[in-house]
Write a protein that holds these residues in place. Structure first.
Motif, short mmCIF file in Angstrom:
data_model
loop_
_atom_site.label_atom_id
_atom_site.label_comp_id
_atom_site.label_asym_id
_atom_site.label_seq_id
_atom_site.Cartn_x
_atom_site.Cartn_y
_atom_site.Cartn_z
N MET A 3 -12.72 -4.12 -40.24
CA MET A 3 -12.28 -4.60 -38.93
C MET A 3 -12.43 -3.55 -37.83
SD MET A 3 -8.77 -6.59 -39.87
CE MET A 3 -8.71 -7.89 -41.12
N ALA A 4 -12.77 -2.31 -38.19
CA ALA A 4 -12.77 -1.23 -37.21
C ALA A 4 -13.67 -1.54 -36.02
CB ALA A 4 -13.19 0.08 -37.88
N GLY A 5 -14.88 -2.03 -36.29
CA GLY A 5 -15.80 -2.34 -35.20
C GLY A 5 -15.25 -3.43 -34.29
N ALA A 6 -14.59 -4.41 -34.87
CA ALA A 6 -14.06 -5.52 -34.08
C ALA A 6 -12.96 -5.06 -33.13
CB ALA A 6 -13.53 -6.61 -35.01
N VAL A 7 -12.04 -4.22 -33.63
CA VAL A 7 -10.95 -3.79 -32.74
C VAL A 7 -11.48 -2.85 -31.65
CG1 VAL A 7 -9.14 -4.11 -34.48
CG2 VAL A 7 -10.23 -1.87 -34.26
N MET A 8 -12.57 -2.12 -31.94
CA MET A 8 -13.19 -1.32 -30.90
C MET A 8 -13.81 -2.22 -29.84
SD MET A 8 -15.07 1.72 -33.07
CE MET A 8 -14.17 2.79 -34.19
N LYS A 9 -14.55 -3.23 -30.27
CA LYS A 9 -15.21 -4.14 -29.33
C LYS A 9 -14.19 -4.88 -28.48
CE LYS A 9 -18.56 -7.92 -29.16
NZ LYS A 9 -19.41 -8.85 -29.95
N GLU A 10 -13.04 -5.18 -29.05
CA GLU A 10 -11.98 -5.89 -28.32
C GLU A 10 -11.22 -4.99 -27.35
OE1 GLU A 10 -9.64 -7.46 -31.49
OE2 GLU A 10 -11.17 -8.94 -32.08
N GLY A 11 -11.54 -3.70 -27.33
CA GLY A 11 -10.89 -2.79 -26.40
C GLY A 11 -9.51 -2.33 -26.81
N LYS A 12 -9.18 -2.51 -28.07
CA LYS A 12 -7.86 -2.12 -28.54
C LYS A 12 -7.77 -0.62 -28.83
CE LYS A 12 -6.99 -6.61 -30.77
NZ LYS A 12 -5.96 -7.06 -29.82
N VAL A 13 -8.93 0.03 -29.01
CA VAL A 13 -8.97 1.44 -29.42
C VAL A 13 -9.67 2.26 -28.34
CG1 VAL A 13 -9.94 3.06 -31.11
CG2 VAL A 13 -8.93 0.90 -31.88
N GLN A 14 -9.00 3.33 -27.90
CA GLN A 14 -9.61 4.24 -26.92
C GLN A 14 -10.00 5.58 -27.52
OE1 GLN A 14 -6.52 2.39 -25.82
NE2 GLN A 14 -8.23 0.98 -25.43
N VAL A 15 -9.54 5.86 -28.72
CA VAL A 15 -9.85 7.15 -29.35
C VAL A 15 -9.70 7.01 -30.86
CG1 VAL A 15 -7.47 8.01 -29.15
CG2 VAL A 15 -9.34 9.64 -29.28
N VAL A 16 -10.50 7.77 -31.60
CA VAL A 16 -10.39 7.86 -33.06
C VAL A 16 -10.03 9.30 -33.42
CG1 VAL A 16 -11.58 7.65 -35.29
CG2 VAL A 16 -12.10 6.04 -33.43
N ILE A 17 -9.04 9.46 -34.30
CA ILE A 17 -8.68 10.78 -34.81
C ILE A 17 -8.58 10.70 -36.33
CG2 ILE A 17 -7.08 12.73 -34.74
CD1 ILE A 17 -6.03 11.76 -32.11
N VAL A 18 -9.30 11.56 -37.02
CA VAL A 18 -9.24 11.62 -38.48
C VAL A 18 -9.01 13.07 -38.91
CG1 VAL A 18 -10.78 9.63 -38.72
CG2 VAL A 18 -11.74 11.95 -38.76
N GLY A 19 -8.67 13.24 -40.17
CA GLY A 19 -8.57 14.57 -40.75
C GLY A 19 -9.88 14.97 -41.39
N THR A 20 -9.85 16.00 -42.20
CA THR A 20 -11.05 16.44 -42.90
C THR A 20 -10.69 17.24 -44.14
OG1 THR A 20 -13.13 17.69 -42.70
CG2 THR A 20 -11.22 18.57 -41.54
N ASP A 21 -11.58 17.23 -45.11
CA ASP A 21 -11.43 18.05 -46.29
C ASP A 21 -12.30 19.30 -46.23
OD1 ASP A 21 -9.83 16.49 -48.67
OD2 ASP A 21 -10.71 15.14 -47.21
N ARG A 22 -13.35 19.25 -45.42
CA ARG A 22 -14.18 20.44 -45.23
C ARG A 22 -15.10 20.24 -44.03
NH1 ARG A 22 -17.14 23.95 -49.84
NH2 ARG A 22 -15.61 22.81 -51.10
N VAL A 23 -15.21 21.30 -43.22
CA VAL A 23 -16.15 21.32 -42.11
C VAL A 23 -17.18 22.40 -42.42
CG1 VAL A 23 -16.47 21.70 -39.64
CG2 VAL A 23 -14.36 20.61 -40.47
N ALA A 24 -18.46 22.03 -42.41
CA ALA A 24 -19.53 23.00 -42.67
C ALA A 24 -19.76 23.86 -41.43
CB ALA A 24 -20.81 22.27 -43.05
N ALA A 25 -20.51 24.94 -41.61
CA ALA A 25 -20.75 25.89 -40.52
C ALA A 25 -21.50 25.27 -39.35
CB ALA A 25 -21.52 27.10 -41.05
N ASN A 26 -22.24 24.18 -39.59
CA ASN A 26 -22.97 23.52 -38.51
C ASN A 26 -22.18 22.39 -37.87
OD1 ASN A 26 -23.10 21.57 -40.53
ND2 ASN A 26 -25.17 20.92 -39.94
N GLY A 27 -20.91 22.22 -38.27
CA GLY A 27 -20.05 21.20 -37.68
C GLY A 27 -20.05 19.87 -38.38
N ASP A 28 -20.86 19.69 -39.44
CA ASP A 28 -20.78 18.47 -40.24
C ASP A 28 -19.41 18.40 -40.91
OD1 ASP A 28 -23.40 17.99 -39.54
OD2 ASP A 28 -24.24 18.52 -41.50
#
Length: 361
Positions: free
Chosen positions: A227-252
């Motif tokens: 449903m993530a794409g649908a709620v974005m298209k409907e304008g319900k979401v203005q920002v996404v924030i997630v965590g991470t388990d590892r960030v590589a040196a190039n930012g991946d």
């Protein structure tokens, strides 16, 4: 720095009780709040492997307590045996889950600290391991709050926020990483609207994120992953924030499976996609996301999740626990030392190398 006051409406993810580690069994949530009494290194390892404790910061903390539990029976006069066992146990605990770099970071930090005390007695060495575990545990709470404070500068009262998996208090010592700004906004009286992806196949979003946010009185709405794409298209979401388990040196960025899809959807809809990451999750020794080891878990998590068959017996299954989001899809990485563009390699290096422990401050 002063450790923040954290009074969640649920038990803490883990607590040191003097002679055992108390772990909130996250496999049992939200139906039951069961706290495990962990007394051996092997029990810690099993708890990490089987997701009784999960979340990159929390498993790093748990592993170092596990290191102490595994070494605490050595006595003065057994120095040779102690030094033979220590690296073996570090390797064993580190192998419990390969993707989250916090696990190896916490164990390496502790082993390095003990190595500087090699001439000391076994009793002193054991005390040093426990002291380091407690320091890492204490620091994580402050780190999470600082991540939350930086993240708040990117948010506005009334925003709709989408998050994936669980990067909250249950995944850390306190506050969480991605959820930290939501808790701090709530403390300030802001009215954020949080959308939590269910996060298949183990449902960390529905069982854990929706649970802890609802318990804390935040406005949270659970949605299916697709449903993530649908709620974005409907304008319900203005920002996404997630965590991470590892960030590589190039930012991946490696995070729970499904994160990459959310990032692509966010870019398609012109929505900022932020990653909340303690600097302990930034792995300058891994050049790109292609080199991040991706844990593959048992087929039964998909075919027989929570004890009910939902697929034909014997069907082939592919079950990676994580995916990698290329840096180009990440608007910014929010750390305890500031906000950085993931494509700015020197910026990533700077926030990591400028990291100071609470004790040093």
């Amino acid at each position: 720095m002063t450790q923040p006051v954290w009074t969640p409406p649920h038990p803490l993810s883990l607590e040191w009780k003097g002679d055992y580690l108390a772990l909130l069994d996250q496999r049992r949530l939200p139906a039951e709040k069961v706290v495990l009494q962990i007394t051996t290194a092997e029990e810690v390892r099993e708890a990490i492997v089987h997701l009784a404790v999960r979340g990159a910061p929390a498993i790093g903390i748990a592993a170092v307590y596990g290191l102490y539990l595994g070494m605490r029976n050595f006595q003065d006069g057994e120095e040779d045996a102690f030094w033979q066992e220590l690296p073996r146990l570090v390797d064993d605990l580190n192998a419990a889950r390969p993707t989250a770099v916090n696990l190896s970071w916490a164990l390496k930090r502790t082993a390095a600290k003990v190595e500087t005390l090699r001439s000391r007695s076994v009793e002193e060495l054991k005390a040093a391991i426990l002291a380091e575990a407690r320091a890492i545990h204490r620091e994580d709470a402050e780190v999470c709050r600082r991540i939350g404070e930086y993240a708040l500068t990117l948010l506005k009262d009334g925003m709709g926020i989408l998050t994936h998996c669980n990067a909250g208090g249950l995944a850390t010592a306190a506050y969480g990483t991605a959820l930290a700004p939501m808790y701090l906004a709530h403390e300030r009286g802001w009215k954020l609207k949080v959308y939590a992806d269910e996060t298949r196949p183990v449902l960390q979003g529905s069982r854990l994120t929706a649970f802890e946010l609802q318990q804390a009185g935040l406005d949270v709405t659970l949605i299916c992953d697709n449903m993530a794409g649908a709620v974005m298209k409907e304008g319900k979401v203005q920002v996404v924030i997630v965590g991470t388990d590892r960030v590589a040196a190039n930012g991946d960025v490696a995070n729970k499976i499904g994160t990459y899809s959310v990032a692509v959807l966010a870019k398609a809809h012109g929505i900022p996609f932020y990653v909340a990451a303690p600097t302990s999750s930034i792995d300058l020794g891994t050049p790109t996301g292609a080199e991040i080891p991706i844990e593959e878990r048992a087929a039964e998590e998909i075919t027989c999740g929570f004890g009910k068959a939902t697929a034909p017996e014997g069907v082939q299954v592919y079950n990676p626990a994580f995916d990698v989001t290329p840096a180009e899809y990440v608007t910014a990485i929010i750390t305890e030392n500031g906000i950085v563009d993931p494509r700015d390699k020197e910026g990533l290096r700077r926030v990591v190398l400028h990291k100071q422990t609470i004790a040093e401050k």
